[in-house]
Design an enzyme around this catalytic site. Structure first.
Site, PDB file in Angstrom:
ATOM      1  N   ASP A  16       0.848  -1.150  -0.048  1.00  0.00           N
ATOM      2  CA  ASP A  16      -0.025   0.012  -0.071  1.00  0.00           C
ATOM      3  C   ASP A  16       0.891   1.255  -0.052  1.00  0.00           C
ATOM      4  O   ASP A  16       0.617   2.262  -0.713  1.00  0.00           O
ATOM      5  CB  ASP A  16      -0.924  -0.131   1.260  1.00  0.00           C
ATOM      6  CG  ASP A  16      -2.277   0.895   1.005  1.00  0.00           C
ATOM      7  OD1 ASP A  16      -2.479   1.430   0.020  1.00  0.00           O
ATOM      8  OD2 ASP A  16      -3.055   0.889   1.872  1.00  0.00           O
ATOM      9  N   CYS A 240      -3.799   5.365  -2.139  1.00  0.00           N
ATOM     10  CA  CYS A 240      -4.324   4.367  -3.365  1.00  0.00           C
ATOM     11  C   CYS A 240      -4.222   5.310  -4.474  1.00  0.00           C
ATOM     12  O   CYS A 240      -4.830   6.630  -4.710  1.00  0.00           O
ATOM     13  CB  CYS A 240      -5.843   3.913  -3.091  1.00  0.00           C
ATOM     14  SG  CYS A 240      -6.355   2.985  -4.399  1.00  0.00           S
TER      15      CYS A 240
HETATM   16  C1  LIG Z   1      -8.685  -5.849 -11.293  1.00  0.00           C
HETATM   17  C2  LIG Z   1      -8.227  -5.376 -12.747  1.00  0.00           C
HETATM   18  C3  LIG Z   1      -6.973  -6.344 -13.200  1.00  0.00           C
HETATM   19  C4  LIG Z   1      -9.208  -5.305 -13.703  1.00  0.00           C
HETATM   20  O1  LIG Z   1      -8.827  -4.838 -15.004  1.00  0.00           O
HETATM   21  P1  LIG Z   1      -9.742  -5.110 -16.196  1.00  0.00           P
HETATM   22  O2  LIG Z   1      -8.949  -4.039 -17.129  1.00  0.00           O
HETATM   23  O3  LIG Z   1     -11.037  -4.797 -16.095  1.00  0.00           O
HETATM   24  O4  LIG Z   1      -9.239  -6.545 -16.456  1.00  0.00           O
HETATM   25  P2  LIG Z   1      -9.463  -7.327 -17.664  1.00  0.00           P
HETATM   26  O5  LIG Z   1      -9.827  -8.938 -17.074  1.00  0.00           O
HETATM   27  O6  LIG Z   1     -10.311  -6.989 -18.734  1.00  0.00           O
HETATM   28  O7  LIG Z   1      -7.890  -7.804 -18.263  1.00  0.00           O
HETATM   29  C5  LIG Z   1      -7.537  -6.777 -18.852  1.00  0.00           C
HETATM   30  C6  LIG Z   1      -6.027  -6.662 -18.885  1.00  0.00           C
HETATM   31  O8  LIG Z   1      -5.348  -6.648 -17.826  1.00  0.00           O
HETATM   32  C7  LIG Z   1      -4.668  -8.184 -17.475  1.00  0.00           C
HETATM   33  N1  LIG Z   1      -4.864  -8.571 -16.288  1.00  0.00           N
HETATM   34  C8  LIG Z   1      -6.104  -8.831 -15.750  1.00  0.00           C
HETATM   35  N2  LIG Z   1      -5.842  -9.117 -14.270  1.00  0.00           N
HETATM   36  C9  LIG Z   1      -4.371  -9.215 -14.286  1.00  0.00           C
HETATM   37  C10 LIG Z   1      -3.627  -9.396 -12.963  1.00  0.00           C
HETATM   38  N3  LIG Z   1      -4.223  -9.827 -11.741  1.00  0.00           N
HETATM   39  N4  LIG Z   1      -2.387  -9.216 -13.249  1.00  0.00           N
HETATM   40  C11 LIG Z   1      -1.680  -9.018 -14.376  1.00  0.00           C
HETATM   41  N5  LIG Z   1      -2.595  -8.748 -15.606  1.00  0.00           N
HETATM   42  C12 LIG Z   1      -3.792  -8.854 -15.276  1.00  0.00           C
HETATM   43  C13 LIG Z   1      -5.246  -8.963 -18.658  1.00  0.00           C
HETATM   44  O9  LIG Z   1      -4.404 -10.096 -19.213  1.00  0.00           O
HETATM   45  C14 LIG Z   1      -5.629  -7.957 -19.810  1.00  0.00           C
HETATM   46  O10 LIG Z   1      -4.353  -7.825 -20.475  1.00  0.00           O
HETATM   47  P3  LIG Z   1      -4.056  -7.455 -21.969  1.00  0.00           P
HETATM   48  O11 LIG Z   1      -4.911  -8.332 -22.840  1.00  0.00           O
HETATM   49  O12 LIG Z   1      -4.793  -6.007 -22.347  1.00  0.00           O
HETATM   50  O13 LIG Z   1      -2.603  -7.299 -22.262  1.00  0.00           O
HETATM   51  C15 LIG Z   1      -7.584  -4.019 -12.664  1.00  0.00           C
HETATM   52  O14 LIG Z   1      -8.482  -3.209 -12.406  1.00  0.00           O
HETATM   53  C16 LIG Z   1      -6.529  -3.723 -11.700  1.00  0.00           C
HETATM   54  O15 LIG Z   1      -5.434  -4.346 -11.796  1.00  0.00           O
HETATM   55  N6  LIG Z   1      -6.897  -3.098 -10.792  1.00  0.00           N
HETATM   56  C17 LIG Z   1      -5.770  -2.903  -9.502  1.00  0.00           C
HETATM   57  C18 LIG Z   1      -6.039  -1.774  -8.714  1.00  0.00           C
HETATM   58  C19 LIG Z   1      -5.368  -1.603  -7.485  1.00  0.00           C
HETATM   59  O16 LIG Z   1      -4.233  -2.448  -7.131  1.00  0.00           O
HETATM   60  N7  LIG Z   1      -5.748  -0.649  -6.721  1.00  0.00           N
HETATM   61  C20 LIG Z   1      -4.939  -0.638  -5.511  1.00  0.00           C
HETATM   62  C21 LIG Z   1      -4.938  -1.633  -4.537  1.00  0.00           C
HETATM   63  S1  LIG Z   1      -6.539  -1.648  -3.400  1.00  0.00           S
HETATM   64  C22 LIG Z   1      -5.931  -0.327  -2.188  1.00  0.00           C
HETATM   65  O17 LIG Z   1      -5.066   0.241  -2.329  1.00  0.00           O
HETATM   66  C23 LIG Z   1      -7.161  -0.242  -1.062  1.00  0.00           C
HETATM   67  C24 LIG Z   1      -6.691  -1.111   0.025  1.00  0.00           C
HETATM   68  C25 LIG Z   1      -6.735  -2.736   0.081  1.00  0.00           C
HETATM   69  O18 LIG Z   1      -5.297  -0.651   0.621  1.00  0.00           O
HETATM   70  C26 LIG Z   1      -7.661  -0.570   1.474  1.00  0.00           C
HETATM   71  C27 LIG Z   1      -8.074   0.745   1.316  1.00  0.00           C
HETATM   72  O19 LIG Z   1      -7.416   1.391   1.956  1.00  0.00           O
HETATM   73  O20 LIG Z   1      -9.205   1.129   0.798  1.00  0.00           O
END
Ligand SMILES: CC(C)(COP(=O)([O-])OP(=O)([O-])OC[C@H]1O[C@@H](n2cnc3c(N)ncnc32)[C@H](O)[C@@H]1OP(=O)([O-])[O-])[C@@H](O)C(=O)NCCC(=O)NCCSC(=O)C[C@@](C)(O)CC(=O)[O-]
Length: 309
Positions: A16, A240
């Site tokens: 984070d 974030c």
């Molecule tokens: C969830 C997705 C992947 C959906 O993203 P999407 O675009 O809807 O996913 P998709 O399934 O349509 O795939 C699109 C592309 O992403 C790839 N892909 C798909 N999944 C993965 C994966 N797991 N690892 C690597 N690559 C991935 C997939 O292969 C494809 O690649 P392309 O064909 O375009 O080359 C995207 O929205 C994402 O990665 N979001 C991450 C957001 C994030 O990390 N936010 C910060 C963390 S949360 C936080 O900090 C809050 C917390 C937890 O601390 C608590 C708080 O304080 O609130």
């Protein structure tokens, strides 16, 4: 009022804390940070996330970081996995725990993971099932449990709804997150009460960002309810990428200082923790956000100056 006698802190700094850094932080620095945190006594460290590197480039070295850590048997290493693709990549690096992360706010769910709350649960369900079948502990994180950067205030009923969905798919532990640090003690208490409709007190943790300087007060409010597990971030790192303007989590150093001052055991050596915070702050080229670390570093500097004369 009685407080828990022992508290477990999960340092989320390497994940984070660093996910939002604009400049790439080398994997070797992240690994060294994990080593310093475990040397300071942290028993759980959130190391990285297996998310899309297009969405969060800073976590693109997830496998390298996991592979580089010298593991200790008494430390739990956790990683975020938003979907099966992330889980399948994560499992190769042998995490002790995976974290599925949803939001109590529809708008934040869309911005953060590109799907609705209902769709997120559909994505998490096979991840949770696969993790549990593999003997990997499953934590859930609920973002925006008191306020959302897009929707404003979030009602406790929405927190209860999400907590129920998480419980329903087999999530074992749930984190109540104030993602943008707008919470105050009574609002945080209500979010935790809503969560307790579905999870046992021993399976609930607090995750408070400090944007409005309320995180220690919110931690104390949760402690008074008997919550004994908290996510914190060394040097107060973080924010974030999908919650603009939000600062890092409450600094681990500040929480440790408060808890030790209350006679609550954490198993953490504050001096070594401050050194870990200094290490990463030096690397990032900016001062620590921890008030306690600033005070103790100033004291150390003045003692060193006195000794030199
Ligand atoms: C969830 C997705 C992947 C959906 O993203 P999407 O675009 O809807 O996913 P998709 O399934 O349509 O795939 C699109 C592309 O992403 C790839 N892909 C798909 N999944 C993965 C994966 N797991 N690892 C690597 N690559 C991935 C997939 O292969 C494809 O690649 P392309 O064909 O375009 O080359 C995207 O929205 C994402 O990665 N979001 C991450 C957001 C994030 O990390 N936010 C910060 C963390 S949360 C936080 O900090 C809050 C917390 C937890 O601390 C608590 C708080 O304080 O609130």
């Amino acid at each position: 009022m009685s407080y828990p006698t022992r508290v477990k802190l999960v340092d989320v700094g390497p994940r984070d804390g660093l996910q939002n850094e604009k400049q790439p932080v080398p994997a070797a620095v992240k690994i060294e940070l994990v080593h310093r945190l475990q040397a300071a006594g942290l028993k759980e460290i959130e190391v990285t996330s297996f998310v899309s590197p297009k969405w969060v480039p800073q976590m693109g070295d997830n496998a390298e970081v996991m592979a580089g850590i010298e593991r200790r048997a008494d430390v739990r290493y956790s990683v975020l996995t938003p979907n099966m693709k992330g889980f399948e990549a994560a499992v190769l690096s042998r995490p002790d725990e995976i974290v599925v992360f949803g939001a109590a706010s529809e708008a934040f769910s869309q911005k953060n993971i590109n799907c609705s709350i209902a769709e997120s649960i559909e994505r998490f369900a096979p991840v949770v099932a696969a993790a549990r079948a593999a003997g990997i502990h499953v934590r859930g994180a609920m973002s925006c449990t008191v306020g959302c950067p897009y929707e404003g205030e979030i009602a406790p009923e929405r927190v209860a709804y999400l907590a129920g969905l998480m419980k329903g798919i087999g999530v074992q532990h749930i984190g109540v997150a104030d993602t943008i640090g707008v919470g105050t003690p009574i609002k945080v208490r209500k979010a935790i009460e809503a969560t307790l409709q579905h999870f046992d007190l021993n399976d609930v943790s607090g995750h408070f960002h400090d944007t409005y300087g309320q995180a220690l007060s919110n931690t104390l409010a949760a402690l008074a309810m008997g919550v004994w597990q908290f996510d914190t971030s060394v040097a107060g790192l973080g924010g974030c990428p999908y919650a603009k303007g939000a600062t890092g989590n409450v600094a681990t150093e500040d929480v440790v200082y408060m808890l030790h001052g209350m006679g609550i055991d954490t198993g953490i050596d504050l001096d070594q923790l401050i050194d870990a915070g200094q290490f990463i702050s030096d690397h990032l080229g900016r001062p620590t956000q921890s008030r306690v670390a600033k005070a103790i570093l100033a004291k150390r500097a003045s003692s060193a100056a006195c000794e030199a004369v």
